[in-house]
Scaffold this motif. Sequence first.
Motif, PDB file in Angstrom:
ATOM      1  N   GLU A 286       0.884  -0.964   0.283  1.00  0.00           N
ATOM      2  CA  GLU A 286      -0.131  -0.048   0.020  1.00  0.00           C
ATOM      3  C   GLU A 286       1.081   1.306   0.155  1.00  0.00           C
ATOM      4  O   GLU A 286       1.844   1.403   1.057  1.00  0.00           O
ATOM      5  CB  GLU A 286      -0.967  -0.138   1.354  1.00  0.00           C
ATOM      6  N   LEU A 287       0.610   2.362  -1.312  1.00  0.00           N
ATOM      7  CA  LEU A 287       1.897   3.795  -1.201  1.00  0.00           C
ATOM      8  C   LEU A 287       0.968   4.761  -0.016  1.00  0.00           C
ATOM      9  O   LEU A 287      -0.524   4.285   0.448  1.00  0.00           O
ATOM     10  CB  LEU A 287       1.105   3.808  -2.543  1.00  0.00           C
ATOM     11  N   ASP A 288       1.615   5.125   0.520  1.00  0.00           N
ATOM     12  CA  ASP A 288       1.121   6.432   0.715  1.00  0.00           C
ATOM     13  C   ASP A 288       1.782   7.500   1.545  1.00  0.00           C
ATOM     14  O   ASP A 288       3.051   8.051   1.696  1.00  0.00           O
ATOM     15  CB  ASP A 288       0.917   6.221   2.847  1.00  0.00           C
ATOM     16  N   PRO A 289       1.550   8.063  -0.109  1.00  0.00           N
ATOM     17  CA  PRO A 289       2.485   8.929  -0.192  1.00  0.00           C
ATOM     18  C   PRO A 289       2.438  10.040   0.344  1.00  0.00           C
ATOM     19  O   PRO A 289       1.193  10.487   0.541  1.00  0.00           O
ATOM     20  CB  PRO A 289       2.282   9.299  -1.750  1.00  0.00           C
ATOM     21  N   ASN A 290       2.936  11.388   0.307  1.00  0.00           N
ATOM     22  CA  ASN A 290       2.764  12.548   0.835  1.00  0.00           C
ATOM     23  C   ASN A 290       1.918  13.655  -0.255  1.00  0.00           C
ATOM     24  O   ASN A 290       1.628  12.984  -1.360  1.00  0.00           O
ATOM     25  CB  ASN A 290       3.511  13.557   1.424  1.00  0.00           C
ATOM     26  N   GLU A 291       1.635  14.603   0.037  1.00  0.00           N
ATOM     27  CA  GLU A 291       1.031  15.323  -1.138  1.00  0.00           C
ATOM     28  C   GLU A 291       2.116  15.681  -2.686  1.00  0.00           C
ATOM     29  O   GLU A 291       2.014  14.815  -3.720  1.00  0.00           O
ATOM     30  CB  GLU A 291       0.589  16.340  -0.755  1.00  0.00           C
TER      31      GLU A 291
ATOM     32  N   GLN B 104       4.642  13.830  -3.314  1.00  0.00           N
ATOM     33  CA  GLN B 104       5.002  12.440  -4.072  1.00  0.00           C
ATOM     34  C   GLN B 104       3.971  12.029  -4.901  1.00  0.00           C
ATOM     35  O   GLN B 104       3.360  11.727  -6.052  1.00  0.00           O
ATOM     36  CB  GLN B 104       5.008  11.559  -3.226  1.00  0.00           C
ATOM     37  N   ARG B 105       2.681  12.027  -4.152  1.00  0.00           N
ATOM     38  CA  ARG B 105       0.721  12.041  -4.525  1.00  0.00           C
ATOM     39  C   ARG B 105       1.061  12.830  -5.715  1.00  0.00           C
ATOM     40  O   ARG B 105       0.599  12.063  -7.136  1.00  0.00           O
ATOM     41  CB  ARG B 105      -0.742  12.573  -4.222  1.00  0.00           C
ATOM     42  N   ILE B 106       1.541  14.091  -5.968  1.00  0.00           N
ATOM     43  CA  ILE B 106       1.146  14.979  -7.274  1.00  0.00           C
ATOM     44  C   ILE B 106       2.245  13.913  -8.642  1.00  0.00           C
ATOM     45  O   ILE B 106       1.741  14.043  -9.503  1.00  0.00           O
ATOM     46  CB  ILE B 106       1.847  16.484  -7.431  1.00  0.00           C
ATOM     47  N   LEU B 107       2.923  14.008  -7.816  1.00  0.00           N
ATOM     48  CA  LEU B 107       4.414  13.354  -9.039  1.00  0.00           C
ATOM     49  C   LEU B 107       3.525  11.970  -8.991  1.00  0.00           C
ATOM     50  O   LEU B 107       3.935  11.704 -10.698  1.00  0.00           O
ATOM     51  CB  LEU B 107       5.986  13.083  -8.278  1.00  0.00           C
ATOM     52  N   LEU B 108       3.263  11.227  -8.587  1.00  0.00           N
ATOM     53  CA  LEU B 108       2.916  10.299  -9.250  1.00  0.00           C
ATOM     54  C   LEU B 108       2.024  10.301 -10.338  1.00  0.00           C
ATOM     55  O   LEU B 108       1.299   9.429 -11.295  1.00  0.00           O
ATOM     56  CB  LEU B 108       2.501   9.074  -7.421  1.00  0.00           C
ATOM     57  N   VAL B 109       0.672  10.645 -10.025  1.00  0.00           N
ATOM     58  CA  VAL B 109      -0.185  11.256 -10.905  1.00  0.00           C
ATOM     59  C   VAL B 109       0.265  11.956 -12.285  1.00  0.00           C
ATOM     60  O   VAL B 109      -0.113  11.569 -13.090  1.00  0.00           O
ATOM     61  CB  VAL B 109      -1.618  12.400 -10.068  1.00  0.00           C
TER      62      VAL B 109
END
Length: 58
Positions: free
Chosen positions: A10-15, A17-22
């Motif tokens: 399960e990934l639990d990215p910070n904000e 990291q979430r933007i980079l994943l998207v």
Amino acid sequence: MKIHRAYRYELDPNEEQRILLVKHAGAARFAYKWGLVRWKRSTKPKVSAQMPSNSIAN
């Protein structure tokens, strides 16, 4: 006998990291669709020439 194992993460990215994943997912989607369009255009059957206007159509 082969044993098949699966792991679930399960990934639990910070904000940030979430933007980079998207962004990465969007770029991958763009590249896939771009390649798919190029492949479809290259495999489309070629129409050699139109039928002459004086030919008889059934």
